[in-house]
Design a protein around this motif. Structure first.
Motif, mmCIF file in Angstrom:
data_model
loop_
_atom_site.group_PDB
_atom_site.id
_atom_site.type_symbol
_atom_site.label_atom_id
_atom_site.label_comp_id
_atom_site.label_asym_id
_atom_site.label_seq_id
_atom_site.Cartn_x
_atom_site.Cartn_y
_atom_site.Cartn_z
ATOM 1 N N SER A 42 0.817 -1.218 0.000
ATOM 2 C CA SER A 42 0.000 0.000 0.000
ATOM 3 C C SER A 42 0.850 1.268 0.000
ATOM 4 C CB SER A 42 -0.975 0.004 1.173
ATOM 5 O OG SER A 42 -0.285 -0.044 2.400
ATOM 6 N N ARG A 65 1.892 1.776 -3.533
ATOM 7 C CA ARG A 65 0.729 2.227 -4.308
ATOM 8 C C ARG A 65 0.501 3.724 -4.121
ATOM 9 N NH1 ARG A 65 -3.543 -0.917 -6.212
ATOM 10 N NH2 ARG A 65 -5.389 0.252 -6.761
ATOM 11 N N GLN A 66 0.583 4.210 -2.889
ATOM 12 C CA GLN A 66 0.390 5.633 -2.623
ATOM 13 C C GLN A 66 1.498 6.476 -3.264
ATOM 14 O OE1 GLN A 66 -2.346 7.154 -1.457
ATOM 15 N NE2 GLN A 66 -3.118 5.061 -1.605
ATOM 16 N N HIS A 98 -3.780 6.136 -12.827
ATOM 17 C CA HIS A 98 -5.185 6.258 -12.467
ATOM 18 C C HIS A 98 -5.590 5.028 -11.670
ATOM 19 C CE1 HIS A 98 -5.695 9.578 -15.312
ATOM 20 N NE2 HIS A 98 -4.860 8.895 -16.066
ATOM 21 N N GLU A 99 -6.256 5.250 -10.589
ATOM 22 C CA GLU A 99 -6.739 4.148 -9.764
ATOM 23 C C GLU A 99 -8.170 3.823 -10.181
ATOM 24 O OE1 GLU A 99 -6.219 2.912 -5.151
ATOM 25 O OE2 GLU A 99 -6.682 4.996 -5.575
ATOM 26 N N SER A 100 -8.375 2.600 -10.624
ATOM 27 C CA SER A 100 -9.694 2.183 -11.093
ATOM 28 C C SER A 100 -10.641 1.921 -9.928
ATOM 29 C CB SER A 100 -9.574 0.898 -11.922
ATOM 30 O OG SER A 100 -8.843 1.143 -13.095
ATOM 31 N N ASP A 101 -11.906 2.062 -10.223
ATOM 32 C CA ASP A 101 -12.944 1.647 -9.290
ATOM 33 C C ASP A 101 -14.093 1.072 -10.115
ATOM 34 O OD1 ASP A 101 -14.635 3.764 -10.207
ATOM 35 O OD2 ASP A 101 -13.763 5.122 -8.748
ATOM 36 N N MET A 102 -15.140 0.669 -9.468
ATOM 37 C CA MET A 102 -16.237 0.012 -10.168
ATOM 38 C C MET A 102 -17.087 0.989 -10.985
ATOM 39 S SD MET A 102 -15.640 -3.055 -9.483
ATOM 40 C CE MET A 102 -17.066 -3.954 -10.015
ATOM 41 N N GLN A 103 -16.883 2.288 -10.801
ATOM 42 C CA GLN A 103 -17.696 3.290 -11.483
ATOM 43 C C GLN A 103 -16.961 4.005 -12.621
ATOM 44 O OE1 GLN A 103 -20.893 3.460 -10.603
ATOM 45 N NE2 GLN A 103 -20.415 1.877 -9.129
ATOM 46 N N THR A 104 -15.659 3.727 -12.772
ATOM 47 C CA THR A 104 -14.845 4.467 -13.732
ATOM 48 C C THR A 104 -14.100 3.523 -14.656
ATOM 49 O OG1 THR A 104 -14.492 6.163 -12.046
ATOM 50 C CG2 THR A 104 -13.030 6.213 -13.946
ATOM 51 N N HIS A 118 -11.071 3.552 -17.541
ATOM 52 C CA HIS A 118 -9.981 4.338 -18.118
ATOM 53 C C HIS A 118 -9.650 3.758 -19.488
ATOM 54 C CE1 HIS A 118 -9.194 6.515 -14.398
ATOM 55 N NE2 HIS A 118 -9.454 5.375 -13.798
#
Length: 83
Positions: free
Chosen positions: A19, A22-23, A50-56, A58
């Motif tokens: 982690s 990652r930061q 870019h850090e992916s999430d379930m709403q975005t 790339h």
């Protein structure tokens, strides 16, 4: 020399288990990648993580066909266009 895909895998794999890494990658991608891979990234190159999430989603487009010679060399060396 490792391929761009191999370098990308190393960065992504480490970011999944470390982690702090990652930061660092999110806050200072160029220095973090350079240090991890032991490579020099040209000053003229910009790296965005870019850090992916379930709403975005790339989408990375290929380079503009009107690239500079320096950019072409970086692509050939596997230093860009794989992130």
């Amino acid at each position: 020399m490792r391929s761009g895909d191999e370098m990308l895998k190393q960065i992504v794999d480490k970011s999944a288990v470390d982690s702090d890494f990652r930061q660092q990658l999110l806050s200072d991608p160029k220095s973090t990648i350079s240090g991890e891979l032991g490579i020099t990234i040209p000053d003229s190159m910009t790296i965005e993580v870019h850090e992916s999430d379930m709403q975005t989603v790339h989408l990375a487009l290929p380079p503009d066909p009107n690239i500079t010679e320096e950019q072409l060399e970086a692509i050939s060396a596997g230093l860009c266009c794989c992130w």
